[in-house]
Design a protein around this motif. Structure first.
Motif, PDB file in Angstrom:
ATOM      1  N   GLY A 184       0.781  -1.229   0.000  1.00 31.51           N
ATOM      2  CA  GLY A 184       0.000   0.000   0.000  1.00 31.51           C
ATOM      3  C   GLY A 184       0.810   1.275   0.000  1.00 31.51           C
ATOM      4  O   GLY A 184       0.251   2.364  -0.080  1.00 31.51           O
ATOM      5  N   GLY A 185       2.151   1.216   0.092  1.00 28.93           N
ATOM      6  CA  GLY A 185       2.926   2.452   0.059  1.00 28.93           C
ATOM      7  C   GLY A 185       4.235   2.347   0.808  1.00 28.93           C
ATOM      8  O   GLY A 185       4.702   1.267   1.171  1.00 28.93           O
ATOM      9  N   LEU A 186       4.829   3.527   1.095  1.00 28.29           N
ATOM     10  CA  LEU A 186       6.101   3.589   1.818  1.00 28.29           C
ATOM     11  C   LEU A 186       5.983   3.086   3.248  1.00 28.29           C
ATOM     12  O   LEU A 186       6.943   2.544   3.802  1.00 28.29           O
ATOM     13  CB  LEU A 186       6.597   5.042   1.855  1.00 28.29           C
ATOM     14  CG  LEU A 186       7.442   5.547   0.694  1.00 28.29           C
ATOM     15  CD1 LEU A 186       7.590   7.052   0.783  1.00 28.29           C
ATOM     16  CD2 LEU A 186       8.810   4.888   0.701  1.00 28.29           C
ATOM     17  N   GLU A 202       9.480   5.981  -5.838  1.00 29.62           N
ATOM     18  CA  GLU A 202       8.022   6.086  -5.835  1.00 29.62           C
ATOM     19  C   GLU A 202       7.387   4.721  -5.596  1.00 29.62           C
ATOM     20  O   GLU A 202       7.853   3.704  -6.127  1.00 29.62           O
ATOM     21  CB  GLU A 202       7.520   6.637  -7.169  1.00 29.62           C
ATOM     22  CG  GLU A 202       7.856   8.100  -7.405  1.00 29.62           C
ATOM     23  CD  GLU A 202       7.171   8.622  -8.653  1.00 29.62           C
ATOM     24  OE1 GLU A 202       6.291   9.485  -8.523  1.00 29.62           O
ATOM     25  OE2 GLU A 202       7.507   8.143  -9.754  1.00 29.62           O
ATOM     26  N   TYR A 203       6.323   4.724  -4.805  1.00 26.91           N
ATOM     27  CA  TYR A 203       5.524   3.508  -4.651  1.00 26.91           C
ATOM     28  C   TYR A 203       4.654   3.338  -5.886  1.00 26.91           C
ATOM     29  O   TYR A 203       3.928   4.257  -6.288  1.00 26.91           O
ATOM     30  CB  TYR A 203       4.646   3.598  -3.407  1.00 26.91           C
ATOM     31  CG  TYR A 203       3.598   2.503  -3.350  1.00 26.91           C
ATOM     32  CD1 TYR A 203       3.953   1.187  -3.068  1.00 26.91           C
ATOM     33  CD2 TYR A 203       2.255   2.785  -3.622  1.00 26.91           C
ATOM     34  CE1 TYR A 203       3.007   0.183  -3.043  1.00 26.91           C
ATOM     35  CE2 TYR A 203       1.296   1.777  -3.592  1.00 26.91           C
ATOM     36  CZ  TYR A 203       1.683   0.479  -3.308  1.00 26.91           C
ATOM     37  OH  TYR A 203       0.740  -0.518  -3.294  1.00 26.91           O
ATOM     38  N   LYS A 204       4.694   2.167  -6.507  1.00 28.49           N
ATOM     39  CA  LYS A 204       3.893   1.852  -7.684  1.00 28.49           C
ATOM     40  C   LYS A 204       2.968   0.682  -7.350  1.00 28.49           C
ATOM     41  O   LYS A 204       3.427  -0.433  -7.109  1.00 28.49           O
ATOM     42  CB  LYS A 204       4.793   1.463  -8.863  1.00 28.49           C
ATOM     43  CG  LYS A 204       5.715   2.582  -9.331  1.00 28.49           C
ATOM     44  CD  LYS A 204       4.964   3.698 -10.029  1.00 28.49           C
ATOM     45  CE  LYS A 204       5.920   4.709 -10.635  1.00 28.49           C
ATOM     46  NZ  LYS A 204       5.198   5.796 -11.344  1.00 28.49           N
ATOM     47  N   PRO A 205       1.655   0.924  -7.309  1.00 26.63           N
ATOM     48  CA  PRO A 205       0.726  -0.160  -6.959  1.00 26.63           C
ATOM     49  C   PRO A 205       0.814  -1.358  -7.888  1.00 26.63           C
ATOM     50  O   PRO A 205       0.581  -2.489  -7.459  1.00 26.63           O
ATOM     51  CB  PRO A 205      -0.646   0.522  -7.042  1.00 26.63           C
ATOM     52  CG  PRO A 205      -0.363   1.977  -6.901  1.00 26.63           C
ATOM     53  CD  PRO A 205       0.971   2.203  -7.523  1.00 26.63           C
ATOM     54  N   ASP A 206       1.163  -1.100  -9.176  1.00 24.67           N
ATOM     55  CA  ASP A 206       1.285  -2.211 -10.134  1.00 24.67           C
ATOM     56  C   ASP A 206       2.714  -2.712 -10.244  1.00 24.67           C
ATOM     57  O   ASP A 206       3.015  -3.551 -11.106  1.00 24.67           O
ATOM     58  CB  ASP A 206       0.767  -1.790 -11.509  1.00 24.67           C
ATOM     59  CG  ASP A 206       1.496  -0.583 -12.090  1.00 24.67           C
ATOM     60  OD1 ASP A 206       2.414  -0.059 -11.412  1.00 24.67           O
ATOM     61  OD2 ASP A 206       1.148  -0.157 -13.203  1.00 24.67           O
ATOM     62  N   ALA A 207       3.605  -2.181  -9.401  1.00 23.90           N
ATOM     63  CA  ALA A 207       5.015  -2.621  -9.364  1.00 23.90           C
ATOM     64  C   ALA A 207       5.707  -2.438 -10.709  1.00 23.90           C
ATOM     65  O   ALA A 207       6.591  -3.210 -11.073  1.00 23.90           O
ATOM     66  CB  ALA A 207       5.116  -4.075  -8.904  1.00 23.90           C
ATOM     67  N   GLN A 208       5.343  -1.390 -11.440  1.00 24.07           N
ATOM     68  CA  GLN A 208       5.801  -1.241 -12.814  1.00 24.07           C
ATOM     69  C   GLN A 208       6.382   0.153 -13.044  1.00 24.07           C
ATOM     70  O   GLN A 208       5.843   1.151 -12.569  1.00 24.07           O
ATOM     71  CB  GLN A 208       4.637  -1.478 -13.775  1.00 24.07           C
ATOM     72  CG  GLN A 208       5.026  -1.514 -15.238  1.00 24.07           C
ATOM     73  CD  GLN A 208       3.974  -2.201 -16.082  1.00 24.07           C
ATOM     74  OE1 GLN A 208       3.310  -3.118 -15.620  1.00 24.07           O
ATOM     75  NE2 GLN A 208       3.814  -1.775 -17.307  1.00 24.07           N
ATOM     76  N   ALA A 223       4.544  -8.745  -5.644  1.00 26.05           N
ATOM     77  CA  ALA A 223       4.339  -7.683  -6.632  1.00 26.05           C
ATOM     78  C   ALA A 223       2.884  -7.251  -6.713  1.00 26.05           C
ATOM     79  O   ALA A 223       2.584  -6.115  -7.101  1.00 26.05           O
ATOM     80  CB  ALA A 223       4.813  -8.160  -8.002  1.00 26.05           C
ATOM     81  N   PHE A 224       1.967  -8.137  -6.335  1.00 30.05           N
ATOM     82  CA  PHE A 224       0.540  -7.826  -6.434  1.00 30.05           C
ATOM     83  C   PHE A 224       0.127  -6.668  -5.527  1.00 30.05           C
ATOM     84  O   PHE A 224      -0.910  -6.035  -5.759  1.00 30.05           O
ATOM     85  CB  PHE A 224      -0.293  -9.068  -6.103  1.00 30.05           C
ATOM     86  CG  PHE A 224      -0.053  -9.611  -4.723  1.00 30.05           C
ATOM     87  CD1 PHE A 224      -0.765  -9.155  -3.632  1.00 30.05           C
ATOM     88  CD2 PHE A 224       0.920 -10.583  -4.516  1.00 30.05           C
ATOM     89  CE1 PHE A 224      -0.531  -9.650  -2.364  1.00 30.05           C
ATOM     90  CE2 PHE A 224       1.166 -11.083  -3.246  1.00 30.05           C
ATOM     91  CZ  PHE A 224       0.441 -10.617  -2.162  1.00 30.05           C
TER      92      PHE A 224
END
Length: 787
Positions: A184-186, A202-208, A223-224
């Protein structure tokens, strides 16, 4: 190979000694396994999708259908309810991501795409990749036949996706959600831009990532639920052109940002290591310390971040440059941190300080390091082609070396490192050497040089080079990283950079604005028993529009003017205004035209086979005869010429060669003309060379009765060779037609008083010459095959 083996060793050792001892990488992966019924149970090799998501999933496998004339393809919305099931669709007619999107919309938990040929490929995202959030894999046609048959049975077929190498054992910190999995974030982590305030993780919700030179999603265990990304590519380019960026361009700029952990109480931990999963893509494999190119580090503090220790270089096998490319996703990294033991205010930080491309980190944990863990880090691959004809490989000599690290907490004594060459069809060991090390200390990287060279016998088959390390009398706690395998095949007449048994490819690479000349190079050694000849090529193309129209391409056969097994990209770029067929370092041998009829007969991603009669000489005159003579101790390039993006060239495989084995020449509209190493671990073009060794019938010694009887003669199906040797000896049996073309050869070891059977049922009726070679001489005799 023996001419350049020492140079390879020196170059490879220099590339690895930039490693800071104590930091190492271990490969892991997502597994697909069928658990029941027993008839199809087991783990399956698969092709991955460059889209979709990664998470653990279990479900029943089920066939999916749409409402079209080809319902198993899934190119239209599905009419079967796939809720919580693992859907199965067939390859063909539309792109992979559209099939996956339709499966996802029908409720599928995951998708299996069945290949329509032997083997598997990695699947491009196509137009719908961004919409897909389920796991997607490809299985071979034969595996799918078995699975589909099992689905028709009475027992449900149950499969699961899971991550291998991620356990909760020996974890000291990081098991709680949000600690190191960035759920959910940092959470309690912080980030700081150093080069510019906005240059942060940066936090990326899609890990991309989302850079102008590519979008990459880490395949980490969690990664999910997102990951932390330092997207230097995006900071330099602004992202893809269709999203307002400049695309893949821009100058190299130092981009510096840090990701900092919360304070961690390690006061009760007697031994500490940091474990994390990364996708770390560099612009080059080994940037010099003074360059702007990406450098990735960790630093540690025992006073809550008031002071920080020396930078620890974080290694990666991933790089992308004009010298080649490599992609491993994900990489597990373990860094032993002795200074963290029993410290109440431990912190760590990830530091990106360089240029392109991206560093993604996930699932950071503190673990109790294994007591005993030797790792086979890397190993030399002595071949220049995955597939080599028997006549040529037998004229070569292999050398071996590897790199072993100690990533356990204890020093390792009485270490044994071995290399084997063995036949994977029969498990016969052809070569073995063992090197002893009295001590490999904790954190040490050791170079293992094997002293024995090996001459590979010219026997058609499948082979592997196995490197292995172990401490005698000690159980290694992570035995899966003790061994590395490097496969190769010996063929009758085909050179190939990939497995020639694979005859169907997907994806494809090109650039719509450039003229490309992309090809593979093959070395003809000296010391052959006859004259090497060119017989033809095998090629593969993929249409951009889905089906072939009126496209065409050209294939050039070029001889590299300097003798020897090496090609110099820098020497080619000294005259980069000239494309390969006009370059002073290449001598044109032949040119062939691939027209639309040939492409349509092969089909998208299929094999276009051209024999020498379909080629023209450099003066564009038809070639007469069945072959063109080649020269020994020369490199030959099979180069495909394309303009624009009507055709794409599929990337063939992911074999880590240790030398330049291909070329790419790019001529773009901006006037930039450049030669590159054209083969990378992502693959090269499917550009195979068909070649044999011609032996003049005048050079074949007449038959003199000795110790071998050959019968029956004439024969229809079998020939029997009756040997009567007092002392066993190695024997080579060769069959020629009356034009001197070598049609068959077999090697036999330690032949004494015995009968060898030779199957000739595949040969046409006619007159032939059989030649038998031993260390006692050569015996030749005419034979007749009559049916």
């Amino acid at each position: 190979m023996k001419q350049t083996f020492t140079k390879f060793v020196q170059k490879f050792i220099l590339s690895l000694f930039v490693v800071v001892l104590g930091a190492g990488t271990i490969h892991a992966q997502w597994i697909f396994e069928i658990t029941s019924p027993q008839s199809v149970a087991g783990q399956y090799d698969y092709g991955v999708a460059n889209f979709g998501n990664y998470y653990e999933e279990e479900g029943e496998l089920a066939l999916a259908f749409d409402d079209s004339d080809d319902p198993s393809l899934g190119c239209e919305p599905l009419v079967t309810d796939m809720t919580d099931q693992i859907a199965i669709l067939d390859r063909g007619a539309c792109n992979f991501s559209l099939k996956a999107y339709h499966a996802q919309e029908a409720g599928a938990a995951a998708l299996i795409i069945c290949n329509n040929e032997a083997g598997v490929i990695n699947m491009a995202p196509g137009d719908f990749g961004d919409l897909v959030n389920i796991p997607v894999i490809m299985l071979t046609a034969s595996d799918c036949i078995s699975i589909k048959a099992a689905i028709e049975g009475d027992e449900p077929v149950i499969g699961e996706f899971y991550f291998s190498g991620f356990t909760t054992e020996n974890v000291l910190w990081g098991l709680e959600p949000g600690q190191g999995d960035f759920d959910g974030g940092l959470n309690d982590w912080t980030t700081q831009g150093i080069s510019e305030p906005e240059h942060v993780w940066e936090y990326k919700p899609d890990a991309q990532s989302n850079g102008g030179c590519g979008s990459f999603r880490i395949a980490s265990p969690s990664a999910f639920n997102g990951a932390m990304v330092f997207d230097a590519d995006f900071y330099i380019t602004g992202g893809p052109e269709d999203q307002g960026g400049i695309g893949c361009g821009g100058s190299e700029v130092a981009i510096h940002g840090e990701l900092i952990s919360p304070v961690i109480d390690c006061s009760e931990f007697d031994a500490v290591a940091v474990e994390f999963w990364q996708f770390n893509l560099n612009i080059s494999q080994n940037p010099t310390p003074e360059s702007l190119r990406e450098r990735t580090y960790m630093q540690f503090s025992t006073d809550g971040g008031q002071t920080w220790g020396d930078r620890v270089v974080i290694n990666t096998n991933n790089f992308q440059s004009t010298a080649g490319s490599s992609i491993t996703n994900p990489e597990r990294v373990v860094v032993i941190v002795p200074e963290a033991a029993n410290e109440p205010e431990f912190r760590m930080k990830f530091v990106h300080d360089g240029s392109f491309y991206v560093w993604t980190v996930d699932d950071v944990r503190l673990i109790e390091p294994p007591e005993n863990d030797l790792v086979m880090q890397d190993a030399f691959y002595p071949l220049r082609s995955f597939a080599t004809p028997a006549d040529y490989i037998s004229a070569d000599t292999f050398g071996f070396f590897c790199f072993v690290s100690n990533e356990g907490f204890s020093d390792q004594e009485n270490v044994e490192v071995s290399v084997q060459v063995y036949n994977t069809d029969t498990d016969e060991i052809l070569h073995e050497e063992i090197v002893q090390r009295s001590l490999i200390s904790r954190g040490q990287l050791d170079t293992i040089q094997f002293t024995q060279n090996f001459s590979m016998p010219g026997i058609v088959g499948n082979y592997s080079i196995r490197y292995h390390v172990e401490t005698l009398g000690v159980d290694d706690e992570i035995p899966e990283d003790n061994t590395l395998e490097r496969r190769f095949v010996v063929t009758d007449d085909i050179f190939a950079k990939e497995d020639p048994a694979v005859n169907s490819f997907g994806g494809g690479v090109t650039n719509p604005d450039d003229s490309w000349y992309w090809g593979n190079v093959y070395y003809i050694p000296d010391g052959l028993d006859g004259t090497p000849v060119f017989n033809g090529v095998e090629l593969s193309f993929v249409p951009t529009a889905g089906e072939f129209g009126g496209e065409n391409a050209a294939v050039h056969l070029l001889e590299y003017v300097p003798s020897g097994p090496d090609i110099s990209i820098s020497d080619l770029n000294a005259n980069s205004d000239l494309p390969p067929q006009f370059h002073t370092l290449f001598e044109p041998v032949a040119i062939g035209i691939i027209d639309s009829l040939m492409l349509n007969e092969a089909g998208p991603g299929g094999i276009v086979r051209m024999d020498v009669s379909q080629f023209l000489d450099p003066n564009f005159v038809s070639i007469e005869g069945d072959y063109l003579e080649l020269n020994e101790d020369k490199l030959y390039a099979v180069v495909l010429q394309m303009e624009g993006d009507a055709l794409r060239l599929p990337a063939s495989s992911s074999i880590l060669y240790n030398t330049v084995v291909g070329i790419l020449y790019v001529d773009n509209p901006d006037g930039i003309k450049q030669y590159y190493s054209g083969y990378t671990s992502l693959g090269g073009p499917v550009a195979r060379m068909i070649t044999s060794v011609f032996v003049s019938t005048e050079d074949i010694a007449p038959f003199t009765p000795r110790s071998v009887q050959i019968y029956p003669n004439p024969t229809a199906n079998e020939l029997y060779l009756n040997f009567d040797h007092e002392q066993p000896t190695d024997v080579r049996v060769e069959l020629f037609d009356m034009q001197g073309r070598l049609l068959m050869h077999r090697n036999y070891e330690n032949v004494g008083n015995e009968v060898i059977q030779s199957d000739v049922r595949t040969k046409q009726s006619g007159n032939y010459i059989i030649r038998i070679k031993t260390d006692r001489g050569v015996q030749s005799q005419p034979v007749i095959i009559a049916r």
